[in-house]
Design an enzyme around this catalytic site. Sequence first.
Site, PDB file in Angstrom:
ATOM      1  N   ARG A 126      -9.159   1.178   9.197  1.00  0.00           N
ATOM      2  CA  ARG A 126      -8.780  -0.194   9.543  1.00  0.00           C
ATOM      3  C   ARG A 126      -9.863  -0.893  10.352  1.00  0.00           C
ATOM      4  O   ARG A 126      -9.703  -2.066  10.693  1.00  0.00           O
ATOM      5  CB  ARG A 126      -7.500  -0.168  10.366  1.00  0.00           C
TER       6      ARG A 126
ATOM      7  N   ARG B   5      11.885  -5.114   4.428  1.00  0.00           N
ATOM      8  CA  ARG B   5      11.422  -3.718   4.286  1.00  0.00           C
ATOM      9  C   ARG B   5      12.354  -2.758   5.022  1.00  0.00           C
ATOM     10  O   ARG B   5      12.765  -3.011   6.145  1.00  0.00           O
ATOM     11  CB  ARG B   5       9.999  -3.579   4.842  1.00  0.00           C
TER      12      ARG B   5
ATOM     13  N   LYS C 280       0.828  -1.215   0.000  1.00  0.00           N
ATOM     14  CA  LYS C 280       0.000   0.000   0.000  1.00  0.00           C
ATOM     15  C   LYS C 280       0.861   1.265   0.000  1.00  0.00           C
ATOM     16  O   LYS C 280       0.638   2.170  -0.807  1.00  0.00           O
ATOM     17  CB  LYS C 280      -0.908   0.037   1.251  1.00  0.00           C
TER      18      LYS C 280
ATOM     19  N   ARG D  31      -0.150  -8.902  13.459  1.00  0.00           N
ATOM     20  CA  ARG D  31      -0.824  -7.828  12.711  1.00  0.00           C
ATOM     21  C   ARG D  31      -1.702  -8.422  11.607  1.00  0.00           C
ATOM     22  O   ARG D  31      -2.786  -7.915  11.323  1.00  0.00           O
ATOM     23  CB  ARG D  31       0.212  -6.869  12.114  1.00  0.00           C
TER      24      ARG D  31
ATOM     25  N   ARG E 123      11.578  -1.227  10.719  1.00  0.00           N
ATOM     26  CA  ARG E 123      10.531  -0.963  11.710  1.00  0.00           C
ATOM     27  C   ARG E 123      10.526  -2.016  12.807  1.00  0.00           C
ATOM     28  O   ARG E 123      10.733  -3.198  12.528  1.00  0.00           O
ATOM     29  CB  ARG E 123       9.156  -0.930  11.017  1.00  0.00           C
TER      30      ARG E 123
HETATM   31  P1  ADP Z   1       2.248  -1.790   3.236  1.00  0.00           P
HETATM   32  O1  ADP Z   1       2.211  -0.278   3.157  1.00  0.00           O
HETATM   33  O2  ADP Z   1       1.026  -2.425   2.623  1.00  0.00           O
HETATM   34  O3  ADP Z   1       2.527  -2.277   4.624  1.00  0.00           O
HETATM   35  P2  ADP Z   1       4.788  -1.566   1.788  1.00  0.00           P
HETATM   36  O4  ADP Z   1       4.458  -0.679   0.631  1.00  0.00           O
HETATM   37  O5  ADP Z   1       5.524  -0.952   2.937  1.00  0.00           O
HETATM   38  O6  ADP Z   1       3.441  -2.304   2.334  1.00  0.00           O
HETATM   39  O7  ADP Z   1       5.571  -2.837   1.207  1.00  0.00           O
HETATM   40  C1  ADP Z   1       6.121  -3.836   2.089  1.00  0.00           C
HETATM   41  C2  ADP Z   1       7.501  -4.253   1.570  1.00  0.00           C
HETATM   42  O8  ADP Z   1       7.348  -4.935   0.307  1.00  0.00           O
HETATM   43  C3  ADP Z   1       8.441  -3.072   1.297  1.00  0.00           C
HETATM   44  O9  ADP Z   1       9.749  -3.464   1.627  1.00  0.00           O
HETATM   45  C4  ADP Z   1       8.292  -2.825  -0.214  1.00  0.00           C
HETATM   46  O10 ADP Z   1       9.482  -2.250  -0.773  1.00  0.00           O
HETATM   47  C5  ADP Z   1       8.055  -4.242  -0.738  1.00  0.00           C
HETATM   48  N1  ADP Z   1       7.165  -4.263  -1.905  1.00  0.00           N
HETATM   49  C6  ADP Z   1       6.093  -3.447  -2.167  1.00  0.00           C
HETATM   50  N2  ADP Z   1       5.487  -3.795  -3.319  1.00  0.00           N
HETATM   51  C7  ADP Z   1       6.180  -4.875  -3.798  1.00  0.00           C
HETATM   52  C8  ADP Z   1       6.038  -5.720  -4.961  1.00  0.00           C
HETATM   53  N3  ADP Z   1       5.047  -5.530  -5.870  1.00  0.00           N
HETATM   54  N4  ADP Z   1       6.921  -6.739  -5.124  1.00  0.00           N
HETATM   55  C9  ADP Z   1       7.918  -6.954  -4.211  1.00  0.00           C
HETATM   56  N5  ADP Z   1       8.101  -6.206  -3.104  1.00  0.00           N
HETATM   57  C10 ADP Z   1       7.243  -5.175  -2.895  1.00  0.00           C
HETATM   58  P1  AMP Z   2       1.168   0.735   9.079  1.00  0.00           P
HETATM   59  O1  AMP Z   2       2.307   1.695   8.965  1.00  0.00           O
HETATM   60  O2  AMP Z   2      -0.035   1.131   8.296  1.00  0.00           O
HETATM   61  O3  AMP Z   2       1.578  -0.713   8.865  1.00  0.00           O
HETATM   62  O4  AMP Z   2       0.699   0.820  10.617  1.00  0.00           O
HETATM   63  C1  AMP Z   2       1.572   0.514  11.681  1.00  0.00           C
HETATM   64  C2  AMP Z   2       0.811   0.456  12.995  1.00  0.00           C
HETATM   65  O5  AMP Z   2       0.206   1.728  13.288  1.00  0.00           O
HETATM   66  C3  AMP Z   2      -0.361  -0.539  13.047  1.00  0.00           C
HETATM   67  O6  AMP Z   2       0.067  -1.863  13.335  1.00  0.00           O
HETATM   68  C4  AMP Z   2      -1.213   0.075  14.176  1.00  0.00           C
HETATM   69  O7  AMP Z   2      -0.625  -0.189  15.443  1.00  0.00           O
HETATM   70  C5  AMP Z   2      -1.051   1.568  13.920  1.00  0.00           C
HETATM   71  N1  AMP Z   2      -2.091   2.086  12.983  1.00  0.00           N
HETATM   72  C6  AMP Z   2      -1.876   2.644  11.759  1.00  0.00           C
HETATM   73  N2  AMP Z   2      -3.030   3.007  11.180  1.00  0.00           N
HETATM   74  C7  AMP Z   2      -4.011   2.673  12.072  1.00  0.00           C
HETATM   75  C8  AMP Z   2      -5.435   2.762  12.055  1.00  0.00           C
HETATM   76  N3  AMP Z   2      -6.087   3.284  10.992  1.00  0.00           N
HETATM   77  N4  AMP Z   2      -6.121   2.307  13.137  1.00  0.00           N
HETATM   78  C9  AMP Z   2      -5.479   1.802  14.205  1.00  0.00           C
HETATM   79  N5  AMP Z   2      -4.150   1.661  14.285  1.00  0.00           N
HETATM   80  C10 AMP Z   2      -3.413   2.091  13.233  1.00  0.00           C
END
Ligand code: ADP
Ligand code: AMP
Length: 215
Positions: free
Chosen positions: A88, A127, A13, A171, A160
């Site tokens: 969420r 990541r 995302k 999660r 992270r």
């Molecule tokens: P989210 O926001 O849904 O938690 P991220 O955008 O942070 O996910 O992506 C999670 C990890 O996967 C990151 O390290 C990112 O660089 C990698 N990633 C994202 N899209 C792809 C893809 N299409 N193929 C491989 N790796 C990806």
């Molecule tokens: P993310 O960066 O979206 O993976 O979110 C990291 C963490 O932030 C999650 O595991 C939750 O602890 C908190 N968080 C982010 N967005 C929300 C939301 N919309 N509602 C509740 N907790 C959230």
Amino acid sequence: MIIVFMGPPGAGKGTQAQILQENLRIPKLSTGDMLRAAIAAGSEVGKVAEELMKNGNLVPDEVVVGIIKERISQQDCANGFILDGFPRTINQAQALDKMLKDNNLIVDKVICLELDAEIIVARQAGRRVAPKSGCVYHLEHNPPKVAGKCDVSGEELMQRDDDKADVVRHRLGIYDNTVKPILEYYDEQGLLNKVAGDQTVDQVKQQIMSIIEQK
Ligand code: ADP
Ligand code: AMP
């Protein structure tokens, strides 16, 4: 245009929201990034969020709804915005609709990135994030130009706390337990678009762009 990104943690995302922010020139609003910034700043919100986030639990609805409400009232959101990680819970989805309705706005598109749990755990391990610019990288799939540094800001990349495999699985469990009613809610309104997340970043981007271009 108001776009909501959904999908399990690690589905891509943030990566896609960042690309879309540059293409559409509307800001990406990541509640996760905002909460991490609040923790770094030591604010009241940060104090509430810190322990919950470290363990992979959700921050209370009223806290995240408050953050989003304040953020979308800012000038740079006047032409639309991209939500990454919000809503969420079904309560958050309803609160979002209410705050949009008060301003004669609606959600235009919901894009749900789908990905299997095993791929997710592997992705999270690689990541790396840039806290200030909000850019996201992957050691293998999406590396920065210079190892360990953000392409945009040059800042040091970090891993992270909640990307450890056991916290990722927790999660994912929370996502599975809360997502269904939200997807149904958006599907009933004809807003839901599902995209397979197990494609390259560029392939996912192309599909998202064609969804955005549809009426
Ligand atoms: P989210 O926001 O849904 O938690 P991220 O955008 O942070 O996910 O992506 C999670 C990890 O996967 C990151 O390290 C990112 O660089 C990698 N990633 C994202 N899209 C792809 C893809 N299409 N193929 C491989 N790796 C990806
Ligand atoms: P993310 O960066 O979206 O993976 O979110 C990291 C963490 O932030 C999650 O595991 C939750 O602890 C908190 N968080 C982010 N967005 C929300 C939301 N919309 N509602 C509740 N907790 C959230």
